[in-house]
Design an enzyme around this catalytic site. Structure first.
Site, short mmCIF file in Angstrom:
data_model
loop_
_atom_site.label_atom_id
_atom_site.label_comp_id
_atom_site.label_asym_id
_atom_site.label_seq_id
_atom_site.Cartn_x
_atom_site.Cartn_y
_atom_site.Cartn_z
N LYS A 136 0.82 -1.19 -0.18
CA LYS A 136 0.02 -0.11 0.06
C LYS A 136 0.89 1.20 -0.08
CE LYS A 136 -0.54 -0.52 4.99
NZ LYS A 136 -1.19 -0.86 5.99
N TYR A 140 17.21 28.41 11.89
CA TYR A 140 16.16 29.10 12.21
C TYR A 140 15.98 28.81 13.68
CZ TYR A 140 14.21 29.77 7.53
OH TYR A 140 14.51 30.29 6.25
C1 PLP Z 1 -0.61 -1.83 6.66
C2 PLP Z 1 -1.28 -3.42 7.02
C3 PLP Z 1 -0.71 -4.32 7.33
C4 PLP Z 1 0.94 -4.32 7.11
O1 PLP Z 1 1.69 -3.92 8.32
P1 PLP Z 1 2.99 -3.55 8.72
O2 PLP Z 1 2.90 -3.14 10.16
O3 PLP Z 1 3.67 -2.69 7.86
O4 PLP Z 1 3.50 -5.01 8.50
C5 PLP Z 1 -1.24 -5.39 7.33
N1 PLP Z 1 -2.65 -5.67 7.30
C6 PLP Z 1 -3.25 -4.40 7.30
C7 PLP Z 1 -4.81 -4.57 7.40
C8 PLP Z 1 -2.71 -3.30 7.10
O5 PLP Z 1 -3.47 -2.10 6.80
#
Ligand code: PLP
Length: 376
Positions: free
Chosen positions: A44, A271
């Site tokens: 994702k 800054y």
């Molecule tokens: C993002 C996600 C994962 C993976 O999570 P990680 O902590 O990056 O391994 C697995 N399952 C779902 C439903 C997610 O949204």
């Protein structure tokens, strides 16, 4: 000439990290005489900032890919991925089901509205689904008291030829912390235990690395794990590094020194004048700022590597630049290479910790203006 900053992604590191997870699952299953889990590599958010096409190449040995965006799913198919694709949030409106159908996507189902849409859809083939339980995180999923009914609706749709396999799934809130997964796993077992034998999926990276034994399958049940962050070589844990699992950083953010200041004692840097020199110092100016995705909340002391030498950030991160202590690297001048994170530099998790966040956020937030390159 573009600015000297770039992010490079190593496809072989992606491949290596997948193999690390594969080995862990295989070894556990072998010890227990169980069926090893299949892997849905989670890609994702543009593969956590690494690029979908690179992820498709790096994770070609995974059994499946998982993501949220229908667009990203289509890109996977266009990049040649023929295996299962799981939509982690499912579909959102009836028109999405055309894409689910055309690109043969597996969908999470977590609302009755989604079941309604499936019941009235015109599909050319059966849709495989994972019916999601809210086992305590209170994000997506059917409540435990509602789960059996939702699952029964899915099984009915299977009987009518609409759905293919009907699996069970949940997501852990505390797999990385002291609370662990036992409570949610018990809720999952109680709510889904008596139901038919579709595939099961419960483990993210933290649960896969920490509790591989809960992802064992048997003759009747195929288990799927859903690791994300660890496949990119970063850690899901606060207190355990990715390197300690043999994982390799896939993304390296690099830049160069573009200016040097010889600053006398008692002068302020950057800054807000948040850092003052205690003695005369050589200070390097790096072409990287928060507009590149480097965290502005990283303060003095954040690790950074200049010309191969670990040193520290000084003062506030600006939009396009940040300053570093050249004390440990006296021969580094304009043009010296800087590793902000990744190979040859600090881990993204160490930088994230210094900024009060997690590696996930930094990897996803590298800005579009940073050129990305693929390493083999
Ligand atoms: C993002 C996600 C994962 C993976 O999570 P990680 O902590 O990056 O391994 C697995 N399952 C779902 C439903 C997610 O949204």
């Amino acid at each position: 000439m573009p600015r000297p900053i770039s992010a490079s992604v190593s496809v072989s590191a992606l491949r290596h990290n997948l193999a690390v997870v594969r080995r862990l699952l295989d070894q556990d299953a072998e010890r227990a005489g169980a069926q090893p889990a299949s892997i849905w590599a989670v890609i994702k958010a543009n593969a956590y900032g690494h690029g979908i096409e690179r992820a498709v190449a790096g994770f070609s040995a995974a059994q499946g890919l998982a993501m949220l965006d229908l667009d990203e799913a289509v890109r996977c198919r266009e990049a040649g991925w023929g295996g299962p694709i799981l939509l982690l949030e499912g579909f959102f409106q009836p028109a999405d089901l055309d894409l689910v159908d055309r690109y043969h996507l597996t969908s999470t189902v977590h609302t009755h509205e989604q079941l309604d849409m499936l019941a009235t859809a015109r599909l050319s083939r059966r849709v495989d689904v994972m019916v999601k339980l809210n086992s305590g995180m209170n994000r997506l999923g059917f409540a435990p008291h509602d789960y059996a009914q939702a699952h029964a609706r899915a099984v009915q749709l299977h009987a009518k030829g609409v759905l293919g396999s009907v699996g069970r799934m949940t997501h852990f809130a505390c797999a990385d912390g002291p609370e662990g997964v036992a409570g949610q796993l018990e809720v999952f077992g109680r709510a889904t235990g008596g139901l038919a034998n579709g595939p099961v999926s419960v483990c993210n990276s933290a649960a896969t690395l920490r509790y591989p034994e809960i992802a064992r399958g048997d003759a009747g049940t195929q288990h799927w794990v859903r690791p994300g962050i660890c496949l990119y070589g970063a850690s899901p844990f606060d207190d355990v590094s990715a390197a300690s699992y043999g994982l390799r950083p896939a993304m390296s953010l690099r830049s160069e020194i573009i200016g040097v200041q010889n600053v006398p004692a008692g002068q302020a840097i950057g800054y807000g004048a948040t850092y003052r020199t205690e003695q005369a110092m050589r200070v390097g100016v790096v072409a990287c700022g928060y507009a590149d995705g480097y965290p502005r909340h990283a303060g003095t002391g954040t690790p950074i590597t200049v010309a191969g030498v670990p040193t520290r950030l000084l003062g506030r991160v600006s939009m396009d630049m940040l300053m570093v202590d050249l004390g440990p690297a006296p021969s580094a001048g304009v043009g010296a290479p800087v590793a902000l994170w990744g190979e040859g530099g600090p881990s993204v998790d160490d930088v994230a910790r210094a900024a009060g966040t997690i590696g996930y956020e930094l990897l996803c937030a590298v800005a579009a203006r940073v050129p990305q390159a693929t390493r083999p």
